[in-house]
Each structure stands twice: as structure tokens, then as C-alpha cells.
Design a protein around this motif. Structure first.
Motif, PDB file in Angstrom:
ATOM      1  N   PHE A   1      27.292 -21.122 -31.790  1.00  0.00           N
ATOM      2  CA  PHE A   1      28.521 -20.702 -31.123  1.00  0.00           C
ATOM      3  C   PHE A   1      29.186 -19.637 -31.985  1.00  0.00           C
ATOM      4  O   PHE A   1      29.068 -19.651 -33.210  1.00  0.00           O
ATOM      5  CB  PHE A   1      29.490 -21.874 -30.975  1.00  0.00           C
ATOM      6  N   VAL A   2      29.906 -18.738 -31.338  1.00  0.00           N
ATOM      7  CA  VAL A   2      30.738 -17.779 -32.047  1.00  0.00           C
ATOM      8  C   VAL A   2      32.144 -17.905 -31.475  1.00  0.00           C
ATOM      9  O   VAL A   2      32.345 -17.839 -30.261  1.00  0.00           O
ATOM     10  CB  VAL A   2      30.197 -16.341 -31.934  1.00  0.00           C
ATOM     11  N   ASP A   3      33.119 -18.153 -32.348  1.00  0.00           N
ATOM     12  CA  ASP A   3      34.493 -18.425 -31.936  1.00  0.00           C
ATOM     13  C   ASP A   3      34.550 -19.525 -30.880  1.00  0.00           C
ATOM     14  O   ASP A   3      35.373 -19.487 -29.958  1.00  0.00           O
ATOM     15  CB  ASP A   3      35.161 -17.152 -31.402  1.00  0.00           C
ATOM     16  N   GLY A   4      33.664 -20.513 -30.996  1.00  0.00           N
ATOM     17  CA  GLY A   4      33.645 -21.648 -30.083  1.00  0.00           C
ATOM     18  C   GLY A   4      32.917 -21.419 -28.791  1.00  0.00           C
ATOM     19  O   GLY A   4      32.749 -22.356 -27.996  1.00  0.00           O
ATOM     20  N   ARG A   5      32.441 -20.188 -28.538  1.00  0.00           N
ATOM     21  CA  ARG A   5      31.733 -19.861 -27.296  1.00  0.00           C
ATOM     22  C   ARG A   5      30.229 -19.900 -27.527  1.00  0.00           C
ATOM     23  O   ARG A   5      29.749 -19.601 -28.617  1.00  0.00           O
ATOM     24  CB  ARG A   5      32.138 -18.476 -26.776  1.00  0.00           C
ATOM     25  N   GLU A   6      29.484 -20.207 -26.479  1.00  0.00           N
ATOM     26  CA  GLU A   6      28.034 -20.294 -26.589  1.00  0.00           C
ATOM     27  C   GLU A   6      27.422 -18.943 -26.937  1.00  0.00           C
ATOM     28  O   GLU A   6      27.785 -17.914 -26.373  1.00  0.00           O
ATOM     29  CB  GLU A   6      27.425 -20.778 -25.272  1.00  0.00           C
ATOM     30  N   LEU A   7      26.460 -18.975 -27.850  1.00  0.00           N
ATOM     31  CA  LEU A   7      25.687 -17.784 -28.174  1.00  0.00           C
ATOM     32  C   LEU A   7      24.202 -18.082 -28.025  1.00  0.00           C
ATOM     33  O   LEU A   7      23.540 -17.527 -27.153  1.00  0.00           O
ATOM     34  CB  LEU A   7      26.000 -17.296 -29.587  1.00  0.00           C
ATOM     35  N   LEU A   8      23.662 -18.976 -28.860  1.00  0.00           N
ATOM     36  CA  LEU A   8      22.294 -19.469 -28.684  1.00  0.00           C
ATOM     37  C   LEU A   8      22.388 -20.839 -28.025  1.00  0.00           C
ATOM     38  O   LEU A   8      23.129 -21.708 -28.480  1.00  0.00           O
ATOM     39  CB  LEU A   8      21.584 -19.583 -30.033  1.00  0.00           C
ATOM     40  N   ILE A   9      21.613 -21.055 -26.971  1.00  0.00           N
ATOM     41  CA  ILE A   9      21.791 -22.258 -26.160  1.00  0.00           C
ATOM     42  C   ILE A   9      20.497 -23.050 -26.069  1.00  0.00           C
ATOM     43  O   ILE A   9      19.396 -22.527 -26.286  1.00  0.00           O
ATOM     44  CB  ILE A   9      22.286 -21.915 -24.738  1.00  0.00           C
ATOM     45  N   ASP A  10      20.641 -24.325 -25.744  1.00  0.00           N
ATOM     46  CA  ASP A  10      19.506 -25.195 -25.437  1.00  0.00           C
ATOM     47  C   ASP A  10      19.215 -25.085 -23.948  1.00  0.00           C
ATOM     48  O   ASP A  10      20.138 -24.895 -23.148  1.00  0.00           O
ATOM     49  CB  ASP A  10      19.860 -26.637 -25.810  1.00  0.00           C
ATOM     50  N   PRO A  11      17.951 -25.218 -23.533  1.00  0.00           N
ATOM     51  CA  PRO A  11      17.647 -25.089 -22.104  1.00  0.00           C
ATOM     52  C   PRO A  11      18.166 -26.228 -21.247  1.00  0.00           C
ATOM     53  O   PRO A  11      18.272 -26.096 -20.025  1.00  0.00           O
ATOM     54  CB  PRO A  11      16.115 -25.035 -22.067  1.00  0.00           C
ATOM     55  N   GLY A  12      18.485 -27.394 -21.846  1.00  0.00           N
ATOM     56  CA  GLY A  12      18.922 -28.527 -21.046  1.00  0.00           C
ATOM     57  C   GLY A  12      17.748 -29.342 -20.533  1.00  0.00           C
ATOM     58  O   GLY A  12      16.631 -29.267 -21.051  1.00  0.00           O
TER      59      GLY A  12
END
Length: 648
Positions: A436-447
Motif C-alpha cells: 500500500f502507498v498512503d493506505g491505498r492499494e498498490l500491489l494486490i493479491d488476486p483473491g
């Protein structure tokens, strides 16, 4: 081979089930609420109406309740669906399958071709929407919300007699439904007709008897067993007039305490190693503590560790990353932004355990859960918030998760083994990371997307290539055996971990299929992460892919630089079971002889990545040179950062 104790348990279990099927007891006193040990519902409703954060919550509850009057439901990650009237309780409305009313052991609920997707069917039948109708009645006074509850429940009891059909096939689903019924009884029981309450309590008694004899000691001794035991204890504690309430309370509480010891590791992580199931478990254990304020101190201590672990995973904007399986459900109030479900749990835990550092930086979520569990005191305490969640980096040794944090960045790297047993809720994501950057998603898991409805999609979403790690010759890190089992998991070794105010270093390797993948990470705070992936293995040409999954529309050149250069390709993610969203995957590829070295530099500070230079030397295996310094990666020993003089 089954042990003698398991054989004895299963024989007794089936005799009890057949008795309940053939001659269900007729006990049914018209019990009413409120229930002991829970806050007075009228007082809670009054406090909610006066809360400064009430407007959005009240609008949500009343809007959802209006939809429920027309049998329009929001389930899992699916779009709202109109089920019509009467409600088809046993039907998978997505795929058109429906099962009958055979004895529950004869229902092939795990066979998608014959029964449909059991998760889709069961979610509606947890009856959590009835709790919302009860809350809506208390908050608005609209009688139609109250009248809808007995209409739906009478129809459900007619369509699902005890021990018949798919809704008795999982003890956990019986437990969820029983908990929902307890909440409805507590909130509005005194407003419901006496003759209805008599029928309803007869069925709730059957739910308790079913749970008593079907706890998942051998079938699913994980969150299934935990949730079943919490529900059984709640039935015994909240309904002391039921014939076997003392036995239920004794068996349920004993099992919950045992599972706290068994399922929760010393670092606070849950043994299934799924962030979503960890959240489930925290809610189960927390609700038990609400009903058992006299619980032993060691129990509270382990719960505190669980919440510390959870808060370390949650971003500063309240997002819980999906690591491992996610089943789309929730213990209480399954509405709202699903990736922020952890916030209400953190608020509840902060209130009950008096830890303001767990409180999210913005308010309102105590209305979803905490106020109903702990009354108006939670509103008072929730106003005394800490500024933000802690930004210190952590290493959780038992689960093998590293949390790297600064005021800008938040990175979670999985350097641990698969989950316990068959690792049914683990993904093949060793050495993967989310950020996360500043609490926002950047690199994510596919789920997760699905459990059984689409086997190919099930494997694709939980497979190695879908995660932010290295894929070798398209191999999986472990061998999948059906939707809930892995065999031959990888060997994982932590080589080095160190954290200071200015730099975090993690070095680990993963061995599978004759290959070794070593990932060395240096985090120069506040905002530069350097990753070196080294792959060794058999002779011959091999294809290595280093992948980075990001939300759709995220431009890789804004934050990512790689050697070899990565290219973008379309991908998918799932933010809740049953849903798919577009995403982008940036992939750097190498094809040739091993060893292979691949570099990624991730910038969290908003500046575009500068030039990367690499070199090798006899005493230093690999050097990554950036404007901010040199990152040294020896073949033997841990990585280190050598800042340029102006940064020293």
C-alpha cells in the motif's frame, strides 16, 4: 485410518442424528428477549439515533431493509439479486441447481454438478439479513420490517425440516443461522407473536441439538469447529431455559478455550494462514469474550496478540489485504465495503480490550458492530482515538509474515510455510508480497473468486503465477489435490530479518520441484523497496516470470522499474467470493540457463523510478545502484544498504 475414539464419536453422532431425524423433540416455549449478557436493544437504538456518525449508517440499514422487503438480497461479492416470492431457500440462483429434502447426509453438497455452489446457497440461509431487519425496525419504528421476519422464518421452517436438506449438511451453517436467530430474538423477540415464537423456538432447540452432536472435531477442526462451538455456547448461555442449555454451555465453552490454544499461534496468527479467516476467528473469539467477561487472562492475552496481528495487516485506510482464501462472508453485519470489514472488528476489540491504538483513524464503524455488542459505552470510547495505526515494521515468526512500514509505505511479504494440515485455505504464494502507498492499494493479491463452481478458476486464482512472486516453468509451488488440499508444499527458510528506523531487510528462500527461489528485499524508508530474485535449479533452458499485480489503471512506470523490463498484460482479481474485476499484471520474463537474477525497484514516494544499474564482484554477488545508494546482495550473508554520502 480412523482412531477408535473417532469411530466411537462418529457412531454416537449418527445415532443422535437419526434420532433427531426420526423423532425430533417437541419442546418449544415462546421465549422472548432481550437476552442476558447483551446490551438492551432499545437503549442501543436510542444511542445510535443520537450518534454524530449516525446518518450514513441509518441510511444504509433502512435502504437495505427496504430491499429485503422485496426479496432483493446482497450476498457475497455478487450483484444484488431478486429472488422473488416465495424465496427458493435451497436453490443456487446463479447456476440453477436445487437439492431436495433427503436426509442431510445424502445431500452431495460438495458436488457442484448435482447440488450447485453451496456457498451461494448457504450465504442467504445464514439469515443475517433478518438481524438487519430487526435493527431497522428498532431504528425506524417501521412495522413492515418486523412483520417480514416471521413470514420468512415460517416459510424457511416449512421448507427445511430438521435434518432434511442441504441446510443441515454443514454444522457451521447451522451455527451461523442459530446465532442470527439469537440476535433477532434478543432485538425484537418481545414484539413477535407468541404462537410464532413457540414454533421458532422449537426449531432453534433442534439447531442446538444438531450442533451438540455434530461439532467438527474430525471433519473440519478449524474455523468450522470454532464457530460451531461459539454458537453452541451462546445458545446455552443466552437461553438457560432450554432443556440441554447447561450441556451446551459446558461443551461449547470448553471447545472454544481448547481451540484458542490450538488454532492461535504465539505470534497471534491463526493457523490456517488466511487473513480473512483470521478476521473470522477474531470475531468468533471476541464474541465469546463478550458473553464470558470472566474468561481466563491467558485467553484475553492470546486475543490481544490476534488483534495486534490483524492491525499490522490493515492499511492506514482500513483495507485488509487478501492473503490466502476469502469466503465472502462475515460474522456480523455482512454489508458495506468488504475490503474494510476489519475496521469494525478493530473498533469492537479496541472498545472491549481498551486499546485505542487499534482504532481506525476515522470513525463511524462502531455502529456496525461494537454498539450492538457493547452498548453505548462503545460510542464514548470510540471518540478517543489514536492518530493512526502504528507504523513500526514487524516479523511474525510463526506465520512467516514480514510487515514493512513507514509513513508512506506498507508492505506485507509472505516468507512462511503453507497453513496447517492440508493447507486447504492457503494459496501458492510463498515469497509473494502486497503493498500500500498512503493506505491505498498498490500491489494486490488476486483473491479467491470461487471454491467449487469453476475448478480451473479456483486453481488460477490461488496459483503461483497469479501472485507477486516468481513463477518457474509454470510450476505450482505445491501440488493441488482438489479445491481444499495441497501436497508436497515448498520448503521455506528465513535467511535474515532485520528492522531499523531507516531500513528493513528480509532474505528468504523457497525450494520446490528441484528449484530454489531466493528473494532478498531491502526497504529504504520511507519509500524505496529493492527486490532481488535469484533462481537456481537443473541444467537446461527455463522460463522465469516475475509478476506484479496492480489495480486496473495503475501505470507500472509510475512506481516500478525492473531488470529485465516488465510489460503489462490484462489480468483479474476478486475482491469478494463470486466477483471478478479487471486488473493489470506487470511481468518481467527471463528464458535461458540458470542461475537467473531479476531485479525490481518499487518507489512509494511519488517520483518516477530513476536509472537502475547492476554489477557483480567477486566479494559481492550482486549490486543494485540507485540515486539513493547501493544495495549489496552477497551470495552468502544478508543484503545491506550503502547510502550515498549525502544520505548518510
Amino acid at each position: 485410518m480412523r482412531s477408535p475414539s473417532e469411530i466411537r464419536f462418529r457412531v454416537q453422532q449418527e445415532l443422535a442424528n437419526l434420532w433427531l431425524f426420526a423423532a425430533p423433540p417437541s419442546w418449544g416455549e415462546p421465549l422472548t428477549g432481550p437476552l442476558p449478557g447483551l446490551p438492551d436493544p432499545e437503549a442501543v437504538a436510542a444511542a445510535v439515533r443520537l450518534s454524530p456518525n449516525r446518518q450514513a449508517y441509518l441510511q444504509q440499514v433502512e435502504g437495505l431493509a427496504d430491499e429485503l422487503l422485496t426479496h432483493r438480497f446482497r450476498l457475497l461479492g455478487l450483484e444484488p439479486v431478486d429472488l422473488g416470492s416465495p424465496i427458493p431457500w435451497r436453490r443456487d440462483f446463479l447456476h440453477g441447481q436445487e437439492t431436495g429434502l433427503d436426509y442431510f447426509r445424502r445431500i452431495p453438497y460438495l458436488d457442484f454438478q448435482r447440488a450447485g455452489d453451496h456457498k451461494v446457497i448457504w450465504e442467504l440461509n445464514r439469515h443475517q439479513h433478518l438481524v438487519l431487519l430487526a435493527q431497522a425496525f428498532l431504528l425506524t419504528g417501521r412495522r413492515e420490517f418486523l412483520d417480514e421476519i416471521p413470514r420468512q422464518l415460517d416459510h424457511w421452517m416449512l421448507e427445511n425440516p430438521v435434518q432434511k436438506g442441504i441446510h443441515w449438511a454443514s454444522a457451521l451453517e447451522v451455527a451461523f443461522r442459530a446465532l442470527s436467530w439469537l440476535w433477532v430474538l434478543h432485538l425484537v423477540g418481545k414484539h413477535l407473536p407468541e404462537d410464532f415464537r413457540r414454533r421458532w423456538m422449537r426449531s432453534l432447540h433442534h439447531h442446538g441439538l444438531h450442533l451438540e452432536h455434530n461439532l467438527s472435531f474430525y471433519f473440519s477442526p478449524n474455523t468450522h469447529l470454532l464457530g460451531e462451538a461459539v454458537a453452541l455456547d451462546a445458545l446455552g448461555r443466552l437461553l438457560p431455559d432450554m432443556p440441554r442449555s447447561a450441556q451446551w454451555r459446558s461443551l461449547g465453552s470448553k471447545t472454544v478455550l481448547e481451540q484458542m490454544q490450538r488454532q492461535v499461534r504465539e505470534d497471534g496468527s491463526h493457523f490456517e494462514q488466511s487473513s480473512y479467516y483470521h478476521l473470522y476467528s477474531v470475531d468468533f473469539f471476541l464474541f465469546f469474550l463478550v458473553l464470558h467477561p470472566e474468561a481466563p487472562e491467558w485467553y484475553r492475552g492470546k486475543l490481544v496478540k490476534m488483534v495486534d496481528f490483524l492491525s499490522a495487516l490493515v492499511s492506514s485506510q482500513g483495507i485488509l489485504p487478501l492473503i490466502g482464501d476469502e469466503d465472502g462472508g462475515r460474522f456480523f453485519h455482512p454489508y458495506g465495503e468488504r475490503n474494510r470489514f476489519a475496521q469494525a472488528t478493530l473498533v469492537s476489540c479496541a472498545n472491549l480490550l481498551q486499546r485505542t491504538d487499534w482504532l481506525p483513524s476515522h470513525g463511524g464503524l462502531e455502529l456496525e458492530q461494537a454498539v450492538w455488542w457493547m452498548a453505548s459505552d462503545s460510542l464514548d470510547r470510540s471518540n478517543r482515538r489514536a492518530a493512526l495505526l502504528p507504523d513500526s515494521s514487524r516479523w511474525f515468526a510463526d506465520t512467516g509474515l514480514a510487515v514493512l512500514r513507514s509513513e508512506k509505505a506498507h508492505v506485507i511479504l509472505d516468507a512462511g510455510n503453507f497453513g496447517a494440515g492440508s493447507a486447504g485455505h492457503s494459496h501458492a504464494d510463498t515469497l509473494s508480497m502486497v503493498a500500500f502507498v498512503d493506505g491505498r492499494e498498490l500491489l494486490i493479491d488476486p483473491g479467491t473468486f470461487t471454491y467449487i463452481s469453476d475448478p480451473a478458476a479456483r486453481q488460477r486464482f490461488r496459483g503461483t503465477a497469479a501472485h507477486n512472486t516468481v513463477s518457474i516453468d509454470s510450476l505450482e509451488q505445491a501440488v493441488p489435490q482438489g479445491p481444499f488440499r495441497w501436497t508436497t508444499p515448498p520448503q521455506v527458510e528465513l535467511l535474515h530479518w532485520d528492522s531499523t528506523d531507516s531500513c528493513d531487510i528480509l532474505d528468504a528462500c523457497c525450494r520446490y520441484g528441484g528449484f530454489t527461489h531466493r528473494r532478498s528485499v531491502v526497504f529504504q524508508k520511507p519509500g524505496i523497496l529493492v527486490v532481488l530474485d535469484r533462481v537456481t535449479g537443473p541444467a537446461g533452458s527455463h522460463r522465469i516470470e516475475q509478476g506484479w499485480l496492480v489495480p486496473e489503471g495503475t501505470e507500472g512506470s509510475d512506481f516500478l522499474a525492473t531488470i529485465p523490463i516488465a510489460s503489462a498484460e490484462p489480468a483479474e482479481r476478486s475482491q469478494a467470493l463470486g466477483s471478478r474485476q479487471a486488473a493489470t499484471r506487470w511481468v518481467a520474463r527471463y528464458e535461458g540457463e540458470l542461475p537467473a537474477n531479476m531485479v525490481a525497484v518499487i518507489h512509494f514516494n511519488g517520483d518516477r523510478p530513476g536509472k537502475i544499474e547492476t554489477s557483480t564482484a567477486s566479494e559481492i554477488d550482486f549490486v543494485v545502484q540507485l540515486e539513493s545508494g547501493e544495495f549489496h546482495f552477497p551470495q552468502q550473508g544478508p543484503p545491506r544498504l550503502v547510502p550515498h554520502p549525502m544520505q548518510q
